[in-house]
Design a protein around this motif. Structure first.
Motif, mmCIF file in Angstrom:
data_model
loop_
_atom_site.group_PDB
_atom_site.id
_atom_site.type_symbol
_atom_site.label_atom_id
_atom_site.label_comp_id
_atom_site.label_asym_id
_atom_site.label_seq_id
_atom_site.Cartn_x
_atom_site.Cartn_y
_atom_site.Cartn_z
ATOM 1 N N LEU A 91 0.834 -1.202 0.000
ATOM 2 C CA LEU A 91 0.000 0.000 0.000
ATOM 3 C C LEU A 91 0.868 1.251 0.000
ATOM 4 N N VAL A 92 1.908 1.258 0.810
ATOM 5 C CA VAL A 92 2.835 2.397 0.837
ATOM 6 C C VAL A 92 3.469 2.584 -0.542
ATOM 7 N N CYS A 93 3.909 1.494 -1.157
ATOM 8 C CA CYS A 93 4.535 1.594 -2.489
ATOM 9 C C CYS A 93 3.571 2.182 -3.512
ATOM 10 N N MET A 94 2.323 1.723 -3.488
ATOM 11 C CA MET A 94 1.345 2.241 -4.451
ATOM 12 C C MET A 94 1.081 3.723 -4.224
ATOM 13 N N LEU A 95 0.958 4.140 -2.960
ATOM 14 C CA LEU A 95 0.711 5.552 -2.691
ATOM 15 C C LEU A 95 1.926 6.413 -3.028
ATOM 16 N N LEU A 96 3.119 5.881 -2.805
ATOM 17 C CA LEU A 96 4.322 6.627 -3.183
ATOM 18 C C LEU A 96 4.376 6.826 -4.698
ATOM 19 N N GLU A 97 4.048 5.775 -5.454
ATOM 20 C CA GLU A 97 3.986 5.922 -6.918
ATOM 21 C C GLU A 97 2.957 6.968 -7.297
ATOM 22 N N GLY A 98 1.817 6.937 -6.624
ATOM 23 C CA GLY A 98 0.775 7.914 -6.889
ATOM 24 C C GLY A 98 1.195 9.330 -6.569
ATOM 25 N N ALA A 99 2.146 9.479 -5.650
ATOM 26 C CA ALA A 99 2.655 10.800 -5.282
ATOM 27 C C ALA A 99 3.819 11.228 -6.173
ATOM 28 N N GLY A 100 4.119 10.427 -7.189
ATOM 29 C CA GLY A 100 5.153 10.828 -8.145
ATOM 30 C C GLY A 100 6.530 10.256 -7.891
ATOM 31 N N PHE A 101 6.664 9.341 -6.944
ATOM 32 C CA PHE A 101 7.961 8.715 -6.682
ATOM 33 C C PHE A 101 8.145 7.493 -7.573
ATOM 34 N N GLU A 102 9.380 7.245 -7.954
ATOM 35 C CA GLU A 102 9.714 5.967 -8.592
ATOM 36 C C GLU A 102 9.985 5.005 -7.443
ATOM 37 N N VAL A 103 9.353 3.832 -7.475
ATOM 38 C CA VAL A 103 9.505 2.876 -6.388
ATOM 39 C C VAL A 103 10.122 1.592 -6.909
ATOM 40 N N ARG A 104 11.172 1.163 -6.240
ATOM 41 C CA ARG A 104 11.789 -0.133 -6.521
ATOM 42 C C ARG A 104 11.470 -1.039 -5.338
ATOM 43 N N ASP A 105 10.473 -1.869 -5.508
ATOM 44 C CA ASP A 105 10.013 -2.744 -4.437
ATOM 45 C C ASP A 105 10.828 -4.029 -4.457
ATOM 46 N N LEU A 106 11.601 -4.255 -3.402
ATOM 47 C CA LEU A 106 12.447 -5.443 -3.310
ATOM 48 C C LEU A 106 11.694 -6.659 -2.781
ATOM 49 N N GLY A 107 10.451 -6.466 -2.341
ATOM 50 C CA GLY A 107 9.635 -7.577 -1.885
ATOM 51 C C GLY A 107 9.712 -7.801 -0.390
ATOM 52 N N VAL A 108 9.644 -9.083 0.002
ATOM 53 C CA VAL A 108 9.643 -9.461 1.415
ATOM 54 C C VAL A 108 10.895 -10.270 1.732
ATOM 55 N N ASP A 109 11.166 -10.401 3.040
ATOM 56 C CA ASP A 109 12.317 -11.185 3.495
ATOM 57 C C ASP A 109 13.609 -10.683 2.841
ATOM 58 N N VAL A 110 13.755 -9.352 2.834
ATOM 59 C CA VAL A 110 14.876 -8.726 2.121
ATOM 60 C C VAL A 110 16.084 -8.599 3.052
ATOM 61 N N ALA A 111 17.164 -9.221 2.656
ATOM 62 C CA ALA A 111 18.411 -9.161 3.425
ATOM 63 C C ALA A 111 18.990 -7.745 3.366
ATOM 64 N N PRO A 112 19.666 -7.324 4.437
ATOM 65 C CA PRO A 112 20.280 -5.997 4.442
ATOM 66 C C PRO A 112 21.165 -5.745 3.216
ATOM 67 N N GLU A 113 21.865 -6.787 2.763
ATOM 68 C CA GLU A 113 22.761 -6.642 1.614
ATOM 69 C C GLU A 113 22.007 -6.239 0.347
ATOM 70 N N LYS A 114 20.770 -6.718 0.217
ATOM 71 C CA LYS A 114 19.978 -6.352 -0.969
ATOM 72 C C LYS A 114 19.626 -4.881 -0.954
ATOM 73 N N PHE A 115 19.302 -4.343 0.225
ATOM 74 C CA PHE A 115 19.041 -2.907 0.329
ATOM 75 C C PHE A 115 20.310 -2.127 -0.018
ATOM 76 N N VAL A 116 21.441 -2.578 0.526
ATOM 77 C CA VAL A 116 22.722 -1.900 0.255
ATOM 78 C C VAL A 116 23.024 -1.930 -1.238
ATOM 79 N N ASP A 117 22.872 -3.088 -1.870
ATOM 80 C CA ASP A 117 23.140 -3.204 -3.304
ATOM 81 C C ASP A 117 22.227 -2.292 -4.118
ATOM 82 N N ALA A 118 20.959 -2.196 -3.715
ATOM 83 C CA ALA A 118 20.016 -1.343 -4.446
ATOM 84 C C ALA A 118 20.416 0.126 -4.340
ATOM 85 N N VAL A 119 20.858 0.548 -3.162
ATOM 86 C CA VAL A 119 21.290 1.938 -2.988
ATOM 87 C C VAL A 119 22.603 2.167 -3.725
#
Length: 197
Positions: A91-119
């Motif tokens: 829901l947050v991702c959809m509303l952020l898109e609606g507010a004009g943000f580009e959203v890269r949703d990594l899903g669930v059970d996301v390891a810290p390393e995946k967040f780091v790699d995405a940034v």
């Protein structure tokens, strides 16, 4: 939903400026968020509105790209490692898109390393961490610590949310802010990204 798609398609066919269409969509979703916070709308209505916005935005996105309209910011979002809950995050991702943000949703059970790699991949303004299980809250802190260790923490805002999360926890783990609900998450993302409300 079908009305939003039809109206968007008609506006595109009429050669309406894509920025104007996007501004109208953003204002509509801001009103949905306001009504939700005022208890005039509830989660099902927000989900319906967000899905309609997402589908209408899919029609509009190629026109926005063609006119070089920049997103309000880019958010990497995910539910932290060990947690498979995603309704709130979605829901947050959809509303952020609606507010004009580009959203890269990594899903669930996301390891810290995946967040780091995405940034590390670049172009990210915000990281949105979600957790529903109290047992997974430590993984929010670990993710923030790994962003620091990678030298990326000062390059992104970090926002957190989920049922067991509060302002105190956000401060303790080094996040930049906490949102109680999806509408609040949009307001927080705008503030952290320096986007006017």
């Amino acid at each position: 939903r079908t009305a939003a798609i039809r109206i968007t398609a008609e506006a595109i066919a009429d050669a309406t400026d894509p920025r104007s269409i996007m501004d109208t969509m953003t204002a509509a979703m801001a009103e949905v968020g306001r009504r939700f916070q005022a208890n005039e709308l509830f989660v099902p209505e927000m989900l319906i509105s967000a899905r309609a916005m997402k589908e209408a935005l899919a029609l509009l996105r190629p026109r926005l790209v063609a006119t070089d309209v920049k997103p309000a910011g880019t958010v990497v979002a995910g539910t932290v490692k060990g947690d498979l809950h995603d309704i709130g995050k979605n829901l947050v991702c959809m509303l952020l898109e609606g507010a004009g943000f580009e959203v890269r949703d990594l899903g669930v059970d996301v390891a810290p390393e995946k967040f780091v790699d995405a940034v590390r991949g670049g172009g990210v303004n915000l990281v949105a961490l979600s957790a529903l299980l109290t047992t997974t809250l430590p993984n929010m802190k670990v993710t923030i610590e790994q962003l620091k260790a990678a030298g990326l923490r000062d390059k992104v805002g970090v926002m957190v949310g989920g049922a067991p999360v509060n302002d105190r926890l956000a401060t303790e783990i080094g996040a930049d802010g906490y949102a109680e609900d999806a509408a609040g998450a949009v307001a927080l993302a705008r503030r952290l990204a320096g986007v006017p409300a």
